[in-house]
Design a protein around this motif. Structure first.
Motif, PDB file in Angstrom:
ATOM      1  N   THR A  87       0.830  -1.195   0.000  1.00 49.61           N
ATOM      2  CA  THR A  87       0.000   0.000   0.000  1.00 49.61           C
ATOM      3  C   THR A  87       0.869   1.251   0.000  1.00 49.61           C
ATOM      4  OG1 THR A  87      -1.790  -1.129   1.145  1.00 49.61           O
ATOM      5  CG2 THR A  87      -1.763   1.259   1.304  1.00 49.61           C
ATOM      6  N   VAL A  88       0.452   2.263  -0.777  1.00 52.25           N
ATOM      7  CA  VAL A  88       1.211   3.506  -0.888  1.00 52.25           C
ATOM      8  C   VAL A  88       0.273   4.704  -0.778  1.00 52.25           C
ATOM      9  CG1 VAL A  88       3.137   2.584  -2.235  1.00 52.25           C
ATOM     10  CG2 VAL A  88       1.068   3.342  -3.411  1.00 52.25           C
ATOM     11  N   TYR A  89       0.859   5.813  -0.364  1.00 52.20           N
ATOM     12  CA  TYR A  89       0.123   7.082  -0.286  1.00 52.20           C
ATOM     13  C   TYR A  89       0.567   7.973  -1.442  1.00 52.20           C
ATOM     14  CZ  TYR A  89      -1.005  11.821   1.277  1.00 52.20           C
ATOM     15  OH  TYR A  89      -1.465  13.122   1.341  1.00 52.20           O
ATOM     16  N   HIS A  90      -0.401   8.580  -2.126  1.00 50.06           N
ATOM     17  CA  HIS A  90      -0.123   9.526  -3.207  1.00 50.06           C
ATOM     18  C   HIS A  90      -0.671  10.897  -2.832  1.00 50.06           C
ATOM     19  CE1 HIS A  90      -0.279   6.177  -6.578  1.00 50.06           C
ATOM     20  NE2 HIS A  90       0.652   5.953  -5.676  1.00 50.06           N
ATOM     21  N   ASP A  91       0.018  11.938  -3.257  1.00 51.46           N
ATOM     22  CA  ASP A  91      -0.555  13.280  -3.259  1.00 51.46           C
ATOM     23  C   ASP A  91       0.163  14.089  -4.330  1.00 51.46           C
ATOM     24  OD1 ASP A  91       1.867  14.129  -2.119  1.00 51.46           O
ATOM     25  OD2 ASP A  91       1.030  14.383  -0.107  1.00 51.46           O
ATOM     26  N   ARG A  92      -0.076  15.405  -4.376  1.00 47.44           N
ATOM     27  CA  ARG A  92       0.499  16.232  -5.435  1.00 47.44           C
ATOM     28  C   ARG A  92       2.016  16.363  -5.322  1.00 47.44           C
ATOM     29  NH1 ARG A  92      -2.631  19.801  -8.531  1.00 47.44           N
ATOM     30  NH2 ARG A  92      -4.790  19.084  -8.618  1.00 47.44           N
ATOM     31  N   GLY A  93       2.604  15.874  -4.230  1.00 49.37           N
ATOM     32  CA  GLY A  93       4.048  15.884  -4.082  1.00 49.37           C
ATOM     33  C   GLY A  93       4.695  14.566  -4.451  1.00 49.37           C
ATOM     34  N   ASN A  94       3.915  13.642  -4.987  1.00 47.37           N
ATOM     35  CA  ASN A  94       4.408  12.317  -5.382  1.00 47.37           C
ATOM     36  C   ASN A  94       4.246  12.158  -6.888  1.00 47.37           C
ATOM     37  OD1 ASN A  94       5.044   9.331  -4.743  1.00 47.37           O
ATOM     38  ND2 ASN A  94       3.159   9.211  -5.935  1.00 47.37           N
ATOM     39  N   LEU A  95       5.310  11.723  -7.543  1.00 46.62           N
ATOM     40  CA  LEU A  95       5.257  11.450  -8.976  1.00 46.62           C
ATOM     41  C   LEU A  95       5.201   9.944  -9.199  1.00 46.62           C
ATOM     42  CD1 LEU A  95       5.537  12.450 -11.947  1.00 46.62           C
ATOM     43  CD2 LEU A  95       8.016  12.156 -11.672  1.00 46.62           C
ATOM     44  N   ASN A  96       4.236   9.520  -9.999  1.00 46.24           N
ATOM     45  CA  ASN A  96       4.119   8.102 -10.357  1.00 46.24           C
ATOM     46  C   ASN A  96       4.639   7.897 -11.777  1.00 46.24           C
ATOM     47  OD1 ASN A  96       2.391   7.190  -7.976  1.00 46.24           O
ATOM     48  ND2 ASN A  96       1.170   8.857  -8.814  1.00 46.24           N
ATOM     49  N   TYR A  97       5.369   6.818 -11.981  1.00 46.29           N
ATOM     50  CA  TYR A  97       5.841   6.495 -13.321  1.00 46.29           C
ATOM     51  C   TYR A  97       5.374   5.099 -13.701  1.00 46.29           C
ATOM     52  CZ  TYR A  97       9.474   3.388 -11.406  1.00 46.29           C
ATOM     53  OH  TYR A  97      10.132   2.355 -10.774  1.00 46.29           O
TER      54      TYR A  97
END
Length: 270
Positions: A74-84
């Protein structure tokens, strides 16, 4: 390498976007996606959301909890995280190898001033502090590899949302492996980048080199993605109902809750 542009910050749409590209494109060249989500929690396909996430806190903060198609934690995303996301052609009998994907990503990070290195099988770290976790999905002729990159994420939110409510849980679900984390923004060896969009642009250039091609999906394809988002990733049946059955003993009670497909089917006292 082909880069397919996606400016959406909707986590439901972005899960569907990634699945659509993987299902409908048979790459003659590698495919790259970069995407940034609004705050959300994304769980592995084979995980128990109740075991991984502080669901009351997520609900109170109106932060979506979404199940993805790949395994892993499980991971947390927000506008400070870039997904590739990287998609490559694959021979049918070729073994899975995270290094095929992690090596060029780490090299690209190094090239733009991030002192990153591989840690464990599928993590990227700085000074042994995790900045990225990754997972994969395979079809007969291609493989999808995707990961997070903590650039300037809210680590307090990450910690609080990925701490489940107290109690004893009995489940055969895949469990996340907690790791100490850090933000990339704190570790540039050079001038660095002030925001995640600058960082994403630099990483894209480093990964694609001089011969990359930029593309975008058609309006018709985007309509199909919206449909997939609505009929799969936004549904209770996918996000909660797909979870494995489990037994939960809430802290400071003598209750035993048996849960199947997200529904309490039995409540008893010990």
């Amino acid at each position: 390498m082909i880069y397919i542009k996606n400016d959406s910050n909707d986590p439901y749409f972005n899960q569907a976007f990634e699945e659509y590209v993987f299902e409908h494109f048979t790459p003659e060249e590698d495919i790259l996606l970069l995407w940034i989500n609004n705050p959300c929690v994304v769980c592995g396909r084979y995980q128990n959301l109740f075991q991984e996430v502080n669901l009351p806190a997520a609900s109170e903060r109106k932060i979506p909890v979404i199940r993805r198609n790949t395994g892993g934690g499980t991971v947390y995303h927000d506008r400070g995280n870039l997904n590739y996301t990287l998609i490559k052609a694959r021979a049918a009998d070729a073994p899975l190898d995270y290094n095929v994907f992690l090596t060029p990503v780490i090299q690209a990070l190094n090239d733009i001033g991030v002192p990153a290195h591989k840690r464990n099988v599928c993590d990227i770290a700085i000074d042994n502090l995790k900045i990225s976790g990754s997972a994969q999905s395979v079809k007969s002729d291609r493989v999808l590899h995707h990961g997070t990159l903590l650039f300037d994420a809210n680590l307090a939110n990450l910690k609080s949302l990925l701490t489940p409510v107290p109690g004893k849980m009995e489940s055969k679900a895949v469990k996340s492996v907690p790791s100490p984390v850090t933000n990339i923004k704190e570790h540039f060896t050079g001038e660095g980048y002030t925001n995640v969009n600058e960082f994403a642009k630099a990483l894209k250039t480093a990964l694609m080199g001089q011969n990359g091609i930029e593309s975008a999906l058609s309006p018709e394809a985007c309509e199909q993605i919206e449909k997939l988002s609505r009929e799969k990733y936004r549904t209770w049946e996918w996000n909660i109902g797909k979870g494995p059955k489990f037994t939960f003993y809430p802290e400071n009670t003598d209750l035993c809750l048996c849960v199947e497909r997200g529904i309490v089917v039995q409540c008893s006292k010990e």
